[in-house]
Motif scaffolding. Structure first.
Motif, PDB file in Angstrom:
ATOM      1  N   VAL A 126     -50.260 -12.090 -61.668  1.00  0.00           N
ATOM      2  CA  VAL A 126     -50.639 -10.694 -61.818  1.00  0.00           C
ATOM      3  C   VAL A 126     -51.397 -10.470 -63.123  1.00  0.00           C
ATOM      4  O   VAL A 126     -50.890 -10.808 -64.198  1.00  0.00           O
ATOM      5  CB  VAL A 126     -49.392  -9.787 -61.780  1.00  0.00           C
ATOM      6  CG1 VAL A 126     -49.779  -8.325 -61.934  1.00  0.00           C
ATOM      7  CG2 VAL A 126     -48.614 -10.012 -60.487  1.00  0.00           C
ATOM      8  N   PRO A 127     -52.614  -9.923 -63.068  1.00  0.00           N
ATOM      9  CA  PRO A 127     -53.333  -9.582 -64.301  1.00  0.00           C
ATOM     10  C   PRO A 127     -52.541  -8.550 -65.111  1.00  0.00           C
ATOM     11  O   PRO A 127     -51.833  -7.702 -64.551  1.00  0.00           O
ATOM     12  CB  PRO A 127     -54.654  -8.985 -63.799  1.00  0.00           C
ATOM     13  CG  PRO A 127     -54.816  -9.530 -62.416  1.00  0.00           C
ATOM     14  CD  PRO A 127     -53.425  -9.664 -61.866  1.00  0.00           C
ATOM     15  N   LEU A 128     -52.672  -8.639 -66.438  1.00  0.00           N
ATOM     16  CA  LEU A 128     -51.900  -7.775 -67.328  1.00  0.00           C
ATOM     17  C   LEU A 128     -52.131  -6.296 -67.040  1.00  0.00           C
ATOM     18  O   LEU A 128     -51.191  -5.504 -67.047  1.00  0.00           O
ATOM     19  CB  LEU A 128     -52.216  -8.094 -68.797  1.00  0.00           C
ATOM     20  CG  LEU A 128     -51.425  -7.300 -69.834  1.00  0.00           C
ATOM     21  CD1 LEU A 128     -49.917  -7.494 -69.661  1.00  0.00           C
ATOM     22  CD2 LEU A 128     -51.868  -7.695 -71.242  1.00  0.00           C
ATOM     23  N   SER A 129     -53.367  -5.901 -66.764  1.00  0.00           N
ATOM     24  CA  SER A 129     -53.638  -4.474 -66.518  1.00  0.00           C
ATOM     25  C   SER A 129     -52.877  -3.965 -65.298  1.00  0.00           C
ATOM     26  O   SER A 129     -52.348  -2.848 -65.304  1.00  0.00           O
ATOM     27  CB  SER A 129     -55.133  -4.225 -66.357  1.00  0.00           C
ATOM     28  OG  SER A 129     -55.628  -4.925 -65.234  1.00  0.00           O
ATOM     29  N   ILE A 130     -52.781  -4.760 -64.247  1.00  0.00           N
ATOM     30  CA  ILE A 130     -52.043  -4.362 -63.047  1.00  0.00           C
ATOM     31  C   ILE A 130     -50.546  -4.354 -63.345  1.00  0.00           C
ATOM     32  O   ILE A 130     -49.815  -3.458 -62.926  1.00  0.00           O
ATOM     33  CB  ILE A 130     -52.375  -5.290 -61.865  1.00  0.00           C
ATOM     34  CG1 ILE A 130     -53.851  -5.162 -61.493  1.00  0.00           C
ATOM     35  CG2 ILE A 130     -51.480  -4.982 -60.664  1.00  0.00           C
ATOM     36  CD1 ILE A 130     -54.325  -6.160 -60.459  1.00  0.00           C
ATOM     37  N   GLN A 131     -50.113  -5.347 -64.098  1.00  0.00           N
ATOM     38  CA  GLN A 131     -48.705  -5.421 -64.492  1.00  0.00           C
ATOM     39  C   GLN A 131     -48.303  -4.168 -65.270  1.00  0.00           C
ATOM     40  O   GLN A 131     -47.281  -3.547 -64.989  1.00  0.00           O
ATOM     41  CB  GLN A 131     -48.500  -6.679 -65.340  1.00  0.00           C
ATOM     42  CG  GLN A 131     -47.091  -6.922 -65.804  1.00  0.00           C
ATOM     43  CD  GLN A 131     -46.980  -8.287 -66.456  1.00  0.00           C
ATOM     44  OE1 GLN A 131     -47.261  -9.298 -65.822  1.00  0.00           O
ATOM     45  NE2 GLN A 131     -46.566  -8.326 -67.706  1.00  0.00           N
ATOM     46  N   GLN A 132     -49.146  -3.780 -66.229  1.00  0.00           N
ATOM     47  CA  GLN A 132     -48.839  -2.622 -67.078  1.00  0.00           C
ATOM     48  C   GLN A 132     -48.942  -1.297 -66.336  1.00  0.00           C
ATOM     49  O   GLN A 132     -48.073  -0.437 -66.471  1.00  0.00           O
ATOM     50  CB  GLN A 132     -49.815  -2.579 -68.265  1.00  0.00           C
ATOM     51  CG  GLN A 132     -49.643  -3.691 -69.249  1.00  0.00           C
ATOM     52  CD  GLN A 132     -50.786  -3.742 -70.256  1.00  0.00           C
ATOM     53  OE1 GLN A 132     -51.934  -3.401 -69.942  1.00  0.00           O
ATOM     54  NE2 GLN A 132     -50.479  -4.180 -71.467  1.00  0.00           N
ATOM     55  N   ASN A 133     -50.018  -1.130 -65.583  1.00  0.00           N
ATOM     56  CA  ASN A 133     -50.339   0.185 -65.019  1.00  0.00           C
ATOM     57  C   ASN A 133     -49.745   0.465 -63.652  1.00  0.00           C
ATOM     58  O   ASN A 133     -49.668   1.628 -63.244  1.00  0.00           O
ATOM     59  CB  ASN A 133     -51.856   0.367 -64.948  1.00  0.00           C
ATOM     60  CG  ASN A 133     -52.504   0.278 -66.318  1.00  0.00           C
ATOM     61  OD1 ASN A 133     -51.928   0.719 -67.301  1.00  0.00           O
ATOM     62  ND2 ASN A 133     -53.678  -0.318 -66.372  1.00  0.00           N
ATOM     63  N   GLU A 134     -49.344  -0.593 -62.931  1.00  0.00           N
ATOM     64  CA  GLU A 134     -48.842  -0.374 -61.574  1.00  0.00           C
ATOM     65  C   GLU A 134     -47.438  -0.908 -61.352  1.00  0.00           C
ATOM     66  O   GLU A 134     -46.578  -0.202 -60.840  1.00  0.00           O
ATOM     67  CB  GLU A 134     -49.819  -0.992 -60.563  1.00  0.00           C
ATOM     68  CG  GLU A 134     -51.176  -0.323 -60.601  1.00  0.00           C
ATOM     69  CD  GLU A 134     -52.180  -0.951 -59.666  1.00  0.00           C
ATOM     70  OE1 GLU A 134     -51.769  -1.403 -58.578  1.00  0.00           O
ATOM     71  OE2 GLU A 134     -53.370  -0.969 -60.018  1.00  0.00           O
ATOM     72  N   ILE A 135     -47.206  -2.154 -61.753  1.00  0.00           N
ATOM     73  CA  ILE A 135     -45.915  -2.760 -61.436  1.00  0.00           C
ATOM     74  C   ILE A 135     -44.800  -2.242 -62.333  1.00  0.00           C
ATOM     75  O   ILE A 135     -43.712  -1.928 -61.849  1.00  0.00           O
ATOM     76  CB  ILE A 135     -46.023  -4.299 -61.455  1.00  0.00           C
ATOM     77  CG1 ILE A 135     -46.966  -4.728 -60.326  1.00  0.00           C
ATOM     78  CG2 ILE A 135     -44.644  -4.930 -61.297  1.00  0.00           C
ATOM     79  CD1 ILE A 135     -47.235  -6.195 -60.227  1.00  0.00           C
ATOM     80  N   VAL A 136     -45.051  -2.126 -63.641  1.00  0.00           N
ATOM     81  CA  VAL A 136     -44.005  -1.608 -64.530  1.00  0.00           C
ATOM     82  C   VAL A 136     -43.581  -0.193 -64.107  1.00  0.00           C
ATOM     83  O   VAL A 136     -42.375   0.077 -63.998  1.00  0.00           O
ATOM     84  CB  VAL A 136     -44.413  -1.690 -66.016  1.00  0.00           C
ATOM     85  CG1 VAL A 136     -43.448  -0.899 -66.886  1.00  0.00           C
ATOM     86  CG2 VAL A 136     -44.466  -3.145 -66.478  1.00  0.00           C
ATOM     87  N   PRO A 137     -44.508   0.729 -63.826  1.00  0.00           N
ATOM     88  CA  PRO A 137     -44.064   2.045 -63.347  1.00  0.00           C
ATOM     89  C   PRO A 137     -43.260   1.971 -62.043  1.00  0.00           C
ATOM     90  O   PRO A 137     -42.276   2.695 -61.878  1.00  0.00           O
ATOM     91  CB  PRO A 137     -45.367   2.820 -63.148  1.00  0.00           C
ATOM     92  CG  PRO A 137     -46.321   2.183 -64.103  1.00  0.00           C
ATOM     93  CD  PRO A 137     -45.958   0.721 -64.095  1.00  0.00           C
ATOM     94  N   ASP A 138     -43.659   1.080 -61.124  1.00  0.00           N
ATOM     95  CA  ASP A 138     -42.884   0.916 -59.887  1.00  0.00           C
ATOM     96  C   ASP A 138     -41.492   0.374 -60.191  1.00  0.00           C
ATOM     97  O   ASP A 138     -40.504   0.791 -59.589  1.00  0.00           O
ATOM     98  CB  ASP A 138     -43.601  -0.029 -58.916  1.00  0.00           C
ATOM     99  CG  ASP A 138     -44.780   0.627 -58.217  1.00  0.00           C
ATOM    100  OD1 ASP A 138     -44.856   1.875 -58.208  1.00  0.00           O
ATOM    101  OD2 ASP A 138     -45.627  -0.114 -57.684  1.00  0.00           O
ATOM    102  N   LEU A 139     -41.419  -0.549 -61.125  1.00  0.00           N
ATOM    103  CA  LEU A 139     -40.144  -1.150 -61.511  1.00  0.00           C
ATOM    104  C   LEU A 139     -39.230  -0.129 -62.189  1.00  0.00           C
ATOM    105  O   LEU A 139     -38.014  -0.155 -61.998  1.00  0.00           O
ATOM    106  CB  LEU A 139     -40.409  -2.345 -62.430  1.00  0.00           C
ATOM    107  CG  LEU A 139     -39.249  -3.251 -62.782  1.00  0.00           C
ATOM    108  CD1 LEU A 139     -38.525  -3.735 -61.540  1.00  0.00           C
ATOM    109  CD2 LEU A 139     -39.752  -4.439 -63.591  1.00  0.00           C
ATOM    110  N   GLU A 140     -39.809   0.781 -62.950  1.00  0.00           N
ATOM    111  CA  GLU A 140     -39.012   1.839 -63.579  1.00  0.00           C
ATOM    112  C   GLU A 140     -38.379   2.748 -62.535  1.00  0.00           C
ATOM    113  O   GLU A 140     -37.244   3.188 -62.679  1.00  0.00           O
ATOM    114  CB  GLU A 140     -39.879   2.669 -64.533  1.00  0.00           C
ATOM    115  CG  GLU A 140     -40.235   1.932 -65.797  1.00  0.00           C
ATOM    116  CD  GLU A 140     -41.202   2.705 -66.680  1.00  0.00           C
ATOM    117  OE1 GLU A 140     -40.944   2.759 -67.890  1.00  0.00           O
ATOM    118  OE2 GLU A 140     -42.199   3.244 -66.158  1.00  0.00           O
ATOM    119  N   LYS A 141     -39.107   3.009 -61.454  1.00  0.00           N
ATOM    120  CA  LYS A 141     -38.604   3.876 -60.391  1.00  0.00           C
ATOM    121  C   LYS A 141     -37.639   3.140 -59.452  1.00  0.00           C
ATOM    122  O   LYS A 141     -36.699   3.723 -58.933  1.00  0.00           O
ATOM    123  CB  LYS A 141     -39.763   4.428 -59.557  1.00  0.00           C
ATOM    124  CG  LYS A 141     -40.675   5.365 -60.291  1.00  0.00           C
ATOM    125  CD  LYS A 141     -41.827   5.766 -59.381  1.00  0.00           C
ATOM    126  CE  LYS A 141     -42.998   6.249 -60.191  1.00  0.00           C
ATOM    127  NZ  LYS A 141     -44.241   6.300 -59.427  1.00  0.00           N
TER     128      LYS A 141
END
Length: 196
Positions: A11-26
């Motif tokens: 996973v590219p860092l930008s996708i990790q930061q902007n999409e996956i981390v927010p999904d993981l928080e929820k």
């Protein structure tokens, strides 16, 4: 130059930061549900017992990286086509088959989804006696990740266009999503001979 059957997705860092981390928080079970592994900077697997602020912060900063395991749930689908490029741009299959019926196609992060990856795989491997539609299908649906060099490199041209003329003469204009038309207009305004 080559393709990878059953690829992992780093996973590219930008996708990790902007999409996956927010999904993981929820959804704290997101990583397991989507078959992601967490890695440290040395490439070692990090066991995740629980989603906490330390883990989320390490994912935000890139101290930890994500990789989606190969298989039928992988966002790249079951085959990835690799060519010399800038950045991590390649052609790949997709889980989101319904996107091909839409007129607008800017759903990716720069990569190009392939509607029929099995057919494209068989086509680019044509000339290698080991590969045919049946062996391609077996590789895509097998259990192993497999890198396969093409028998002959295939030229790839990625063309960005905002106007399309159909065979019946109908013209369609699209938004200039990447802002390339302005640069083209400036180059054309200079007149002939056009610079490269």
């Amino acid at each position: 130059e080559y393709l990878i059957f059953r690829p992992a997705w780093h996973v590219p860092l930008s996708i990790q930061q902007n999409e996956i981390v927010p999904d993981l928080e929820k959804h704290p079970t997101y990583l397991a549900k989507e078959h992601f592994q967490v890695f440290d900077s040395q490439g070692r697997v990090v066991k995740v017992a629980a989603v906490n602020q330390s883990l989320l912060q390490s994912l935000r900063t890139g101290k930890l990286e994500l990789r989606q395991e190969p298989g039928s749930a992988n966002g790249l689908g079951l085959v990835k086509f690799v060519f010399p490029r800038q950045g991590s741009v390649y052609l790949h299959g997709t889980l989101e088959r319904d996107l091909f019926s839409r007129l607008r196609r800017d759903f990716s992060h720069g990569c190009i989804r392939v509607e029929d990856p099995a057919a494209l795989s068989a086509w680019v491997l044509h000339g290698d006696p080991h590969w045919n539609p049946d062996t391609v299908d077996a590789a895509m649906n097998g259990n192993l990740t497999m890198k396969v060099d093409l028998p002959q490199a295939v030229p790839v041209v990625i063309f960005y266009g905002t106007a399309v003329v159909e065979e019946n003469g109908a013209v369609h204009f699209s938004d200039d999503l990447y802002g390339y038309n302005a640069a083209l207009e400036q180059a054309l305004a200079k007149g002939r001979p056009y610079p490269e």
